[in-house]
Design a protein around this motif. Structure first.
Motif, short mmCIF file in Angstrom:
data_model
loop_
_atom_site.label_atom_id
_atom_site.label_comp_id
_atom_site.label_asym_id
_atom_site.label_seq_id
_atom_site.Cartn_x
_atom_site.Cartn_y
_atom_site.Cartn_z
N VAL A 1 -6.41 28.36 -13.43
CA VAL A 1 -7.49 28.62 -14.19
C VAL A 1 -7.83 27.74 -15.21
N TRP B 1 -12.64 30.67 -17.15
CA TRP B 1 -12.69 31.12 -15.96
C TRP B 1 -13.36 32.14 -15.22
N SER C 1 -2.77 27.36 -15.92
CA SER C 1 -3.64 26.70 -16.54
C SER C 1 -3.34 25.27 -17.33
#
Length: 245
Positions: free
Chosen positions: A15, A39, A62
């Motif tokens: 994400v 996200w 991430s």
């Protein structure tokens, strides 16, 4: 034994860490501050629920690690969505943030079966040129893994190069958030690039259906979905490939 093996499938679900959406010209004129991006909730929640039902192990990743913020608009728009409610209960704090591992801390890509890039406008700033993400994806793919992305998530595929120097998407049939959809949400002017245009420039065969329609492409071991409405079908397509392995 087959059931035990299926239960141990490992997913990297990536994400965005980016939240600051630039204002459009219209927002500037009206002196409006754009909502925070990040996200997009159903693009994580819908595949998550399917993967959880199969007993897969999911690691959230991430670019910056730590807490990654969900797009504010998606939290409101999908507040009554059953899968999003389950995911929120399972994984998010009260600020709609997801605890993630920093991509540079993923040392052994070969132990994972899938890397899935969720969308949300945030990815347009922190996915495409992330060398660590690109390296992990290329390594995973060349070890027989699946590279998947939905909506704006295919921004992550644009700069992935394989060991022969060829672009991952070259010659593959893919989809993603279309130029028409970007125009429809009035964000084209503030995007650093357009997903559809960039994928085509890398040699991909890009497919699209009507705006917000479900569209998933499976090309070898690259799986892509056009928009949020495609997230569940994308999850099912990934599961179909995994169960054949």
């Amino acid at each position: 034994m087959a059931e035990a093996s299926a239960a141990k499938k490992r997913i990297l679900l990536v994400v965005s860490s980016y939240t600051d959406m630039p204002p459009t010209e219209e927002e500037k004129k009206e002196n409006k501050t754009p909502g925070k991006t990040g996200w997009y909730l159903p693009e994580v929640a819908h595949p998550y629920v399917l993967f959880k039902e199969k007993g897969y192990e999911i690691t959230f990743v991430s670019p910056k690690g730590d807490l990654a913020c969900c797009d504010e608009g998606s939290v409101k728009d999908f507040a009554k969505d059953a899968e999003c409610q389950q995911f929120t209960k399972d994984c998010l704090n009260d600020k709609s943030q997801l605890k993630t591992v920093k991509i540079t801390e993923v040392k052994d890509a070969n132990k994972y079966d899938v890397i899935l890039y969720a969308g949300g406008h945030g990815v347009m700033w922190d996915f495409k040129d992330n060398e660590a993400q690109n390296k992990v994806a290329a390594e995973l793919y060349e070890n027989g893994g699946i590279v998947a992305a939905v909506c704006h998530g295919p921004a992550a595929l644009i700069e992935i190069k394989l060991s022969d120097g060829k672009a991952l998407v070259d010659g593959k049939t893919v989809t993603g958030f279309t130029n028409d959809e970007e125009n429809a949400v009035k964000k084209t002017s503030i995007m650093p690039f357009l997903v559809e245009t960039e994928l085509i420039s890398k040699g991909a065969k890009f497919t699209r259906v009507k705006n917000w329609g479900c569209n998933v492409e499976v090309s070898e071991r690259v799986v892509t979905g056009q928009n949020p409405a495609s997230a569940s079908a994308l999850g099912k397509a990934i599961i179909d490939l995994l169960e054949k392995k």
